[in-house]
Design an enzyme around this catalytic site. Structure first.
Site, PDB file in Angstrom:
ATOM      1  N   ASP A  87      51.609  -8.237 -23.167  1.00 45.28           N
ATOM      2  CA  ASP A  87      52.946  -8.421 -22.621  1.00 45.28           C
ATOM      3  C   ASP A  87      53.904  -8.566 -23.791  1.00 45.28           C
ATOM      4  O   ASP A  87      53.486  -8.752 -24.938  1.00 45.28           O
ATOM      5  CB  ASP A  87      52.986  -9.672 -21.724  1.00 45.28           C
ATOM      6  CG  ASP A  87      54.366  -9.908 -21.100  1.00 45.28           C
ATOM      7  OD1 ASP A  87      55.073  -8.926 -20.818  1.00 45.28           O
ATOM      8  OD2 ASP A  87      54.742 -11.079 -20.912  1.00 45.28           O
ATOM      9  N   SER A  88      55.185  -8.509 -23.489  1.00 39.19           N
ATOM     10  CA  SER A  88      56.182  -8.724 -24.535  1.00 39.19           C
ATOM     11  C   SER A  88      56.149 -10.159 -25.038  1.00 39.19           C
ATOM     12  O   SER A  88      56.693 -10.458 -26.093  1.00 39.19           O
ATOM     13  CB  SER A  88      57.579  -8.410 -23.991  1.00 39.19           C
ATOM     14  OG  SER A  88      57.895  -9.281 -22.915  1.00 39.19           O
ATOM     15  N   CYS A 147      53.312  -6.304 -18.179  1.00 43.23           N
ATOM     16  CA  CYS A 147      54.745  -6.358 -18.455  1.00 43.23           C
ATOM     17  C   CYS A 147      55.423  -5.282 -17.625  1.00 43.23           C
ATOM     18  O   CYS A 147      55.132  -4.090 -17.782  1.00 43.23           O
ATOM     19  CB  CYS A 147      54.992  -6.116 -19.950  1.00 43.23           C
ATOM     20  SG  CYS A 147      56.736  -6.034 -20.422  1.00 43.23           S
ATOM     21  N   GLU A 151      62.400 -29.142 -24.898  1.00 42.61           N
ATOM     22  CA  GLU A 151      62.796 -29.787 -23.649  1.00 42.61           C
ATOM     23  C   GLU A 151      64.057 -29.151 -23.065  1.00 42.61           C
ATOM     24  O   GLU A 151      64.185 -28.991 -21.851  1.00 42.61           O
ATOM     25  CB  GLU A 151      63.017 -31.275 -23.878  1.00 42.61           C
ATOM     26  CG  GLU A 151      61.741 -32.059 -24.164  1.00 42.61           C
ATOM     27  CD  GLU A 151      61.998 -33.549 -24.257  1.00 42.61           C
ATOM     28  OE1 GLU A 151      63.121 -33.969 -23.927  1.00 42.61           O
ATOM     29  OE2 GLU A 151      61.080 -34.277 -24.654  1.00 42.61           O
ATOM     30  N   CYS A 195      59.089  -9.817 -12.935  1.00 43.85           N
ATOM     31  CA  CYS A 195      58.748 -10.000 -14.353  1.00 43.85           C
ATOM     32  C   CYS A 195      57.633 -11.033 -14.405  1.00 43.85           C
ATOM     33  O   CYS A 195      57.711 -12.064 -13.716  1.00 43.85           O
ATOM     34  CB  CYS A 195      59.958 -10.465 -15.142  1.00 43.85           C
ATOM     35  SG  CYS A 195      59.601 -10.939 -16.866  1.00 43.85           S
ATOM     36  N   HIS A 224      56.885 -13.164 -16.516  1.00 44.71           N
ATOM     37  CA  HIS A 224      57.341 -14.482 -16.976  1.00 44.71           C
ATOM     38  C   HIS A 224      57.785 -15.367 -15.809  1.00 44.71           C
ATOM     39  O   HIS A 224      57.605 -16.592 -15.844  1.00 44.71           O
ATOM     40  CB  HIS A 224      58.539 -14.342 -17.933  1.00 44.71           C
ATOM     41  CG  HIS A 224      58.184 -13.948 -19.331  1.00 44.71           C
ATOM     42  ND1 HIS A 224      57.838 -12.663 -19.671  1.00 44.71           N
ATOM     43  CD2 HIS A 224      58.131 -14.670 -20.477  1.00 44.71           C
ATOM     44  CE1 HIS A 224      57.601 -12.610 -20.969  1.00 44.71           C
ATOM     45  NE2 HIS A 224      57.764 -13.810 -21.484  1.00 44.71           N
TER      46      HIS A 224
END
Length: 294
Positions: A12-13, A76, A161, A195, A197
């Site tokens: 993946d990227s 991806c 954070e 995506c 992510h």
């Protein structure tokens, strides 16, 4: 080493593809995996096709030459849209599985016939994505949103954070831009995570769209397709006699690589896969002209 004993390559990227790797490990617990996060050249979703194609070809050749992979999972959406066709032409004997937004499943399952799609700009503007919408949009209205910066924020959230705060803010912005979610006529009752992510932002997205909206990603479907292709090629690794989950986990080998910051991959691997830092390494993969790869 026999071909069946060779590892499956996944890339993946960045770290988003770990969500697909998670599904692959569950579906194929006897298999070995090598994963490459091209974080040093991310984000792909806001780059041009030529750049993404060059990186995809370079990584595929690297995984084959250095690790002898028996199959490649392009975890991806952006790389699949930009490069899977040219890569299949360059490596016709390598089984290859790409990921695309789950447009068809969403069109079949939506009751209001309104579906939201979150994806990178590269995916939303790609020819393959518009082809999917054309094929499955006769009875369903798709509302697509390019989510600039969200994949990158999810990458950074593993270590900072304030990264988590940015993920929350971006999710809120893009959900608001998509429109009204719910079960009433005209509302979106389904959200496609286009995506890999975005799977790691499910808690934030769920809180924003409510409990009744279905969130669809492609990890499990990609894992099942990988099993089908390996079974067809007769290259599935033999399953051990002991099917105890602990024994399978102990037998499974996994190596994680990144072209970016090693600490970021280590943090993501520990957080989402429970994989120790010792399984992570930093690598360099230089791009090559695509013509030279064919």
């Amino acid at each position: 080493m026999t071909l069946a004993a060779a590892p499956i390559g996944v890339f993946d990227s960045g770290i988003g593809g770990l969500s697909v790797l998670q599904a692959l490990r569950h579906e194929l617990p006897q298999e070995h995996f090598v994963y490459l996060a091209d974080s040093g050249h991310a984000p792909y979703g806001e780059r041009g096709d030529a750049f993404v194609q060059a990186r995809t070809h370079a990584i595929a050749h690297h995984l084959r030459a250095r690790h002898g992979i028996k199959a490649l999972v392009i975890a991806c959406n952006t790389a699949t849209a930009a490069a899977v066709e040219s890569l299949r032409a360059a490596l016709p004997d390598l089984p290859m599985i790409g990921v695309e937004p789950a447009i068809k499943p969403a069109s079949l399952s939506s009751q209001t016939h309104h579906v939201g799609v979150m994806a990178t700009r590269g995916t939303v503007e790609s020819r393959r994505f518009h082809k999917l919408l054309h094929e499955h949009g006769q009875h369903t209205q798709f509302h697509a949103q390019a989510c600039d910066g969200l994949a990158r924020a999810i990458e950074l959230s593993t270590q900072a954070e304030d990264g988590a705060m940015e993920v929350q803010a971006l999710c809120a912005r893009y959900i608001s831009a998509l429109g009204q979610f719910g079960l009433k006529t005209g509302e979106m009752d389904t959200l496609v995570l286009g995506c890999t992510h975005y799977v790691f932002a499910k808690p934030q997205l769920r809180a924003l769209v409510g409990p009744d909206v279905q969130l669809i990603d492609t990890g499990a479907a990609v894992a099942r397709q990988t099993r089908r292709l390996l079974n067809k090629a007769q290259t599935l690794r033999a399953e051990p006699a002991d099917r105890d989950p602990a024994a399978l986990a102990g037998a499974q080998q996994i190596q994680l690589m990144t072209t970016g910051q090693l600490s970021a991959l280590q943090a993501a691997a520990a957080r989402w896969l429970d994989v120790p830092a010792s399984r992570c390494v930093q690598v360099q993969v230089d791009s090559k002209p695509i013509a030279a790869s064919a």
